[in-house]
Design a protein around this motif. Structure first.
Motif, PDB file in Angstrom:
ATOM      1  N   ASP A 138      -0.078  18.793  13.758  1.00  5.14           N
ATOM      2  CA  ASP A 138      -0.609  18.791  12.520  1.00  5.14           C
ATOM      3  C   ASP A 138      -0.011  20.049  11.786  1.00  5.14           C
ATOM      4  N   GLY A 139       0.857  20.769  12.420  1.00  7.28           N
ATOM      5  CA  GLY A 139       1.446  21.713  11.541  1.00  7.28           C
ATOM      6  C   GLY A 139       1.094  23.361  11.986  1.00  7.28           C
ATOM      7  N   HIS A 140      -0.109  23.117  12.623  1.00  5.20           N
ATOM      8  CA  HIS A 140      -0.720  24.646  12.950  1.00  5.20           C
ATOM      9  C   HIS A 140       0.100  25.175  14.082  1.00  5.20           C
ATOM     10  N   PRO A 141       0.449  26.439  14.154  1.00  4.27           N
ATOM     11  CA  PRO A 141       1.123  27.256  15.341  1.00  4.27           C
ATOM     12  C   PRO A 141       0.423  26.735  16.635  1.00  4.27           C
ATOM     13  N   VAL A 142       1.129  26.500  17.734  1.00  3.78           N
ATOM     14  CA  VAL A 142       0.447  26.359  19.104  1.00  3.78           C
ATOM     15  C   VAL A 142       0.153  27.591  19.483  1.00  3.78           C
ATOM     16  N   PHE A 143       0.884  28.680  19.608  1.00  5.07           N
ATOM     17  CA  PHE A 143       0.404  29.984  20.221  1.00  5.07           C
ATOM     18  C   PHE A 143      -0.211  30.850  19.360  1.00  5.07           C
ATOM     19  N   THR A 144      -1.437  30.869  18.827  1.00  3.89           N
ATOM     20  CA  THR A 144      -2.065  31.607  17.998  1.00  3.89           C
ATOM     21  C   THR A 144      -2.722  32.688  19.013  1.00  3.89           C
ATOM     22  N   PRO A 145      -2.786  33.894  18.421  1.00  3.49           N
ATOM     23  CA  PRO A 145      -3.262  34.977  19.348  1.00  3.49           C
ATOM     24  C   PRO A 145      -4.253  34.354  20.328  1.00  3.49           C
ATOM     25  N   ALA A 146      -5.388  33.650  19.868  1.00  4.04           N
ATOM     26  CA  ALA A 146      -6.476  33.239  20.905  1.00  4.04           C
ATOM     27  C   ALA A 146      -5.988  32.424  21.877  1.00  4.04           C
ATOM     28  N   THR A 147      -4.954  31.471  21.768  1.00  2.00           N
ATOM     29  CA  THR A 147      -4.410  30.623  22.778  1.00  2.00           C
ATOM     30  C   THR A 147      -3.648  31.577  23.823  1.00  2.00           C
ATOM     31  N   SER A 148      -2.859  32.365  22.990  1.00  2.47           N
ATOM     32  CA  SER A 148      -2.228  33.507  24.053  1.00  2.47           C
ATOM     33  C   SER A 148      -2.923  34.215  24.794  1.00  2.47           C
ATOM     34  N   ALA A 149      -4.111  34.848  24.232  1.00  2.07           N
ATOM     35  CA  ALA A 149      -5.052  35.675  25.092  1.00  2.07           C
ATOM     36  C   ALA A 149      -5.851  34.802  26.150  1.00  2.07           C
ATOM     37  N   SER A 150      -5.911  33.524  25.906  1.00  2.00           N
ATOM     38  CA  SER A 150      -6.669  32.817  26.657  1.00  2.00           C
ATOM     39  C   SER A 150      -5.777  32.216  27.774  1.00  2.00           C
ATOM     40  N   LEU A 151      -4.420  32.284  27.326  1.00  2.00           N
ATOM     41  CA  LEU A 151      -3.851  31.760  28.503  1.00  2.00           C
ATOM     42  C   LEU A 151      -3.515  32.841  29.465  1.00  2.00           C
ATOM     43  N   LEU A 152      -3.470  34.003  29.148  1.00  2.00           N
ATOM     44  CA  LEU A 152      -3.288  35.325  29.666  1.00  2.00           C
ATOM     45  C   LEU A 152      -4.311  35.599  30.792  1.00  2.00           C
ATOM     46  N   VAL A 153      -5.453  35.216  30.196  1.00  2.00           N
ATOM     47  CA  VAL A 153      -6.771  35.720  31.079  1.00  2.00           C
ATOM     48  C   VAL A 153      -6.905  34.466  32.071  1.00  2.00           C
ATOM     49  N   PHE A 154      -6.518  33.356  31.817  1.00  2.00           N
ATOM     50  CA  PHE A 154      -6.344  32.141  32.764  1.00  2.00           C
ATOM     51  C   PHE A 154      -5.306  32.631  33.912  1.00  2.00           C
ATOM     52  N   PHE A 155      -4.267  33.113  33.480  1.00  2.00           N
ATOM     53  CA  PHE A 155      -3.393  33.391  34.557  1.00  2.00           C
ATOM     54  C   PHE A 155      -3.702  34.543  35.543  1.00  2.00           C
ATOM     55  N   VAL A 156      -4.414  35.387  34.749  1.00  2.00           N
ATOM     56  CA  VAL A 156      -4.903  36.718  35.687  1.00  2.00           C
ATOM     57  C   VAL A 156      -5.815  36.209  36.798  1.00  2.00           C
ATOM     58  N   ILE A 157      -6.702  35.055  36.469  1.00  2.00           N
ATOM     59  CA  ILE A 157      -7.698  34.768  37.421  1.00  2.00           C
ATOM     60  C   ILE A 157      -7.395  33.683  38.155  1.00  2.00           C
ATOM     61  N   ALA A 158      -6.676  32.596  37.746  1.00  2.00           N
ATOM     62  CA  ALA A 158      -6.795  31.183  38.389  1.00  2.00           C
ATOM     63  C   ALA A 158      -5.917  31.411  39.608  1.00  2.00           C
ATOM     64  N   MET A 159      -6.245  30.432  40.510  1.00  2.00           N
ATOM     65  CA  MET A 159      -5.675  30.343  41.939  1.00  2.00           C
ATOM     66  C   MET A 159      -4.480  29.129  41.670  1.00  2.00           C
ATOM     67  N   GLN A 160      -3.232  29.701  41.419  1.00  4.61           N
ATOM     68  CA  GLN A 160      -2.201  28.841  41.023  1.00  4.61           C
ATOM     69  C   GLN A 160      -1.059  29.186  41.949  1.00  4.61           C
ATOM     70  N   CYS A 161      -1.399  28.935  43.306  1.00  2.00           N
ATOM     71  CA  CYS A 161      -0.503  29.088  44.301  1.00  2.00           C
ATOM     72  C   CYS A 161      -0.563  28.433  45.533  1.00  2.00           C
ATOM     73  N   LEU A 162      -0.004  27.617  45.925  1.00  3.45           N
ATOM     74  CA  LEU A 162      -0.313  26.716  46.846  1.00  3.45           C
ATOM     75  C   LEU A 162       0.142  27.517  48.339  1.00  3.45           C
ATOM     76  N   PRO A 163       1.360  28.299  48.343  1.00  5.78           N
ATOM     77  CA  PRO A 163       1.442  29.210  49.435  1.00  5.78           C
ATOM     78  C   PRO A 163       0.337  29.739  49.989  1.00  5.78           C
ATOM     79  N   THR A 164      -0.404  30.532  48.924  1.00  6.11           N
ATOM     80  CA  THR A 164      -1.397  31.337  49.282  1.00  6.11           C
ATOM     81  C   THR A 164      -2.763  30.642  49.904  1.00  6.11           C
ATOM     82  N   LEU A 165      -2.922  29.246  49.296  1.00  9.02           N
ATOM     83  CA  LEU A 165      -3.993  28.655  49.921  1.00  9.02           C
ATOM     84  C   LEU A 165      -3.674  28.234  51.309  1.00  9.02           C
ATOM     85  N   ALA A 166      -2.148  28.147  51.466  1.00  4.70           N
ATOM     86  CA  ALA A 166      -1.920  27.598  52.884  1.00  4.70           C
ATOM     87  C   ALA A 166      -2.201  28.803  53.734  1.00  4.70           C
TER      88      ALA A 166
END
Lengths: 78, 673
Positions: free
Chosen positions: B608-636
């Protein structure tokens, strides 16, 4: 004459005292005794606070105040 | 064996247990903590050692061997002990190894007991319990040099008479007494029945410690000539500073800053080399091999995936080198002591400080380091919160998002960076507090730890530990990470599709430009065609379709399906999202520099022409990466360290839920502003 017992966490640093009684039978107290802080052992507080540092058998040991409250010591009067 | 088990086994070389050599004799090495046991073990076995878990437990033991006169000797290094009563997991393992058990070993042929001359009475408390079991025992008397510096002389001959077993004076660092020790182990036999050893003190119940210590004290006083007055040791002043409530914390902060500097600044140099090496090998393979799917799999999937993880090897080596040196000096015990009062407020023991510090490099060595925590509940809580520390795999992600949020404002970007670290730490402490109030109730176990005498560290010990840990990490990269890399590559490559018409047209324009001699123009057009092709291919691939399936769930966080692919792919290793996003948003595979990437991301738009990476999206993604458990080796590794699937699954669930919630709040909060 029964010796006067006081708690290890209330002993002034630098004073040499002797363990007169150990309260409780939890793992930490057992471990403390296995390290050598058993009945009759001479012990000196090096630093008061929480945690505190004591010296016995030529070893420095850090322990929390909670644990020190389970150790009763007698001052040598002579 | 099911595939998961196989996967895990490939991951823990410990269990795989390569038989090093057929040992003709097996000995156990027993001693107090900090008695010089590790130095002696290394002097005897050198590099021929492997770290392994005792079967069915998380108690670690090292097994090494040496050959003397065509005879192979195997030595099992057991955890440091004070007592021998099966009260703790360490003690139980020691008992099993020495008495023989059905799992791994038969009964050992003998026990090598380390007796520390500076702590004679306490060492004998342990040694006498082994002698009483009628086990063949040889005693290595260590630290006699330190004792003599303090004016304390220990009479080895007298000790031999009192105990009824051979006593060899050993200074492992200078190789004094090592060959005599080996000779003595060859002729090991049951201890001579000595009337002077005390009988088992089963009769007096609670005073087991007192009666045995009464005996060891008397032996110690007969065997040593103590100085008349106890002299102040030169390290006493230093010790007072390090354990001081204010000064101690100041030193600790300085040490941590120094460690971070080494991990993040100095390690960057060898990390660049490794990066360049993998890129070079990839380019070489691309040039040499004929174009095929196998080549793509090898170069993009395997080399890219494994290289992306091996690049962290320098950081892990530096971390373990420094931590081993610090531990060897006796400093780490003081650091844990100084941190105890703060950690206690969050319900954690002081010892949890070392794992949480290590986790800033990588969660995997940190999880292994939680073994120093004796209390099981305390250890579990530490394991659960460890992934919240910002590991170095998150650095490229933070850099990218900080540049997106504040382009050309390095000061603010640095603030974002620091904020991300602080956020992880803050949430970790809050969660520890919450777990201690609910799931794993109870106060942290009271602190009880010896503060060993401060001394110069052994470089040899540190180097051996680094080699050991580096090999463990490299094997991991060759195992589970290799599999995940192949899987991700397959998902993002298949099913294949034809290049879109637009790319086709651009390609034709490029050929036309080439015919007119416009080389630069042709290259530009061809590059655009390639970008469109790879973007299209990803969108049509299994990963792309998966991204579209999860998009409705991610939209409340401000993410589209393309970020969804990035998040999915980052399960192999977090930093993978950077290269994934660069593919998706049309930079091509090569991320030349982060600012070029963030420029291109900033220009990316939605349909629709709006930018993807608005400050809100970028900040949200940053917080997601701080917290989320995204590491299979760690789980193992969590599964291995807790010996159950329950805890890694819980970890995955609570961290994902928390990340989702926090990102939702941040995105919608910023959107409203």
């Amino acid at each position: 004459m029964t010796p006067h017992l006081s708690r290890l966490d209330q002993t002034e640093p630098g004073l040499r005292v002797r363990v007169g009684r150990l309260e409780g039978q939890n793992l930490a107290v057992k471990r403390l005794q296995a390290m050598g802080l058993c009945l009759g052992r001479e012990v000196e507080v090096l630093r008061q606070g929480n945690p505190l540092i004591v010296r016995f058998l030529n070893a420095h040991v850090g322990l929390s105040k909670h644990l020190a409250q389970q150790i009763f010591v007698e001052r040598r009067t002579q | 064996m099911n595939p998961c088990e196989t996967l895990l086994q490939s991951f823990s070389p410990a269990q795989k247990k390569r038989r090093i050599a057929r040992a003709s004799r097996t000995f156990a090495l027993v001693g107090n903590p900090n008695c010089g046991k590790t130095t002696l073990f290394n002097a005897l076995t050198g590099l021929r050692a492997q770290t392994a878990n005792h079967p069915g437990t998380t108690v670690e033991k090292r097994v090494g061997y040496w050959v003397a006169d065509h005879e192979t000797f195997e030595l099992i290094d057991l955890p440091g002990l004070y007592d021998f009563q099966a009260n703790t997991p360490d003690e139980r393992v020691a008992l099993e190894v020495i008495e023989g058990d059905r799992n791994a070993h038969g009964r050992v042929d003998g026990v090598l007991v380390v007796v520390d001359a500076t702590h004679l009475s306490r060492s004998l408390f342990l040694a006498s319990q082994l002698i009483e079991r009628k086990l063949p025992v040889v005693i290595a008397l260590t630290m006699t040099d330190v004792a003599e510096e303090n004016g304390l002389r220990v009479d080895a001959k007298q000790l031999e008479l009192e105990l009824g077993c051979p006593v060899i004076r050993v200074l492992a660092r200078n190789n004094v007494g090592v060959s005599e020790l080996i000779e003595s182990l060859r002729h090991i036999k049951e201890p001579a029945p000595s009337p002077r050893t005390i009988g088992p003190c089963g009769t007096c119940g609670g005073c087991r410690f007192q009666s045995r210590y009464a005996w060891t004290d008397s032996v110690a006083s007969r065997c040593s000539h103590a100085p008349s007055a106890s002299r102040k040791t030169p390290t006493e002043f230093l010790d007072r500073v390090l354990t001081h409530p204010v000064l101690g914390m100041t030193v600790l902060m300085a040490v941590m800053v120094g460690l971070f500097y080494l991990i993040f600044k100095i390690a960057a140099v060898p990390m660049d080399w490794i990066d360049a090496m993998f890129a070079g090998v990839g380019a070489w393979l691309n040039a040499r091999l004929p174009e095929s799917e196998w080549r793509d799999l090898l170069v993009q999937g395997i080399l890219g995936g494994v290289g992306g993880v091996l690049v962290f090897l320098p950081q892990i080596c530096i971390l373990f080198f420094c931590l081993t040196l610090l531990e060897d000096t006796g400093y780490l015990a003081r650091a844990a002591f100084a941190m105890d009062r703060f950690m206690h407020k969050a319900g954690l023991p002081g010892q949890a400080f070392v794992p949480l510090l290590s986790a800033h490099a990588c969660a995997i060595p940190a999880l292994m380091a939680t073994r120093v925590i004796a209390d099981n509940r305390d250890r579990l809580v530490t394991i659960l919160i460890t992934p919240l520390m910002s590991c170095s795999a998150r650095i490229p992600v933070y850099s990218m998002l900080a540049a997106l949020l504040f382009p050309r404002e390095p000061a603010k970007a640095a603030l974002v960076f620091t904020g991300a670290y602080a956020l992880g730490l803050g949430i970790a402490l809050a969660m520890a507090f919450a777990f201690k109030k609910t799931l794993l109730q109870g106060e942290a176990a009271p602190l009880l730890m010896e503060l060993p005498a401060l001394k110069w560290p052994s470089l040899r010990t540190a180097l051996l530990t680094v080699t050991d840990r580096a090999l463990l990490f490299a094997r991991k990269a060759g195992g589970v990470i290799l599999l995940v890399s192949i899987l991700l590559w397959t998902l993002s490559t298949y099913p294949k599709c034809e290049p879109p018409l637009e790319a086709h047209a651009l390609q034709q324009q490029a050929e036309a430009a080439m015919a007119h001699g416009d080389l630069a123009g042709a290259e530009e057009l061809e590059a655009r065609a390639n970008r469109i092709t790879s973007h299209h291919a990803l969108a049509q691939s299994a990963a792309g379709r998966l991204g579209k399936i999860i998009e409705p769930g991610l939209r409340p966080l401000g993410f589209d399906w393309q970020i969804g692919i990035g998040i999915l792919s980052s399960f192999a290793a977090r930093e993978v999202i950077v290269s994934t996003l660069s593919v998706i948003y049309g930079m091509g595979e090569e991320v030349e520099n982060l600012s070029a990437l963030s420029d291109s991301l900033r220009q990316a738009t939605r349909p629709d022409g709006h930018p993807v990476f608005t400050p809100a999206t970028s900040a949200s993604l940053l917080v997601f990466f701080v917290i989320a458990m995204q590491c299979l080796p760690t789980l193992a590794v969590t599964r291995r360290e807790t010996n159950s699937w329950k805890w890694p699954l819980f970890q995955l669930f609570y961290l994902s839920a928390l990340a989702y919630l926090a990102s939702f709040v941040v995105y919608n909060g910023l959107w409203l502003l």
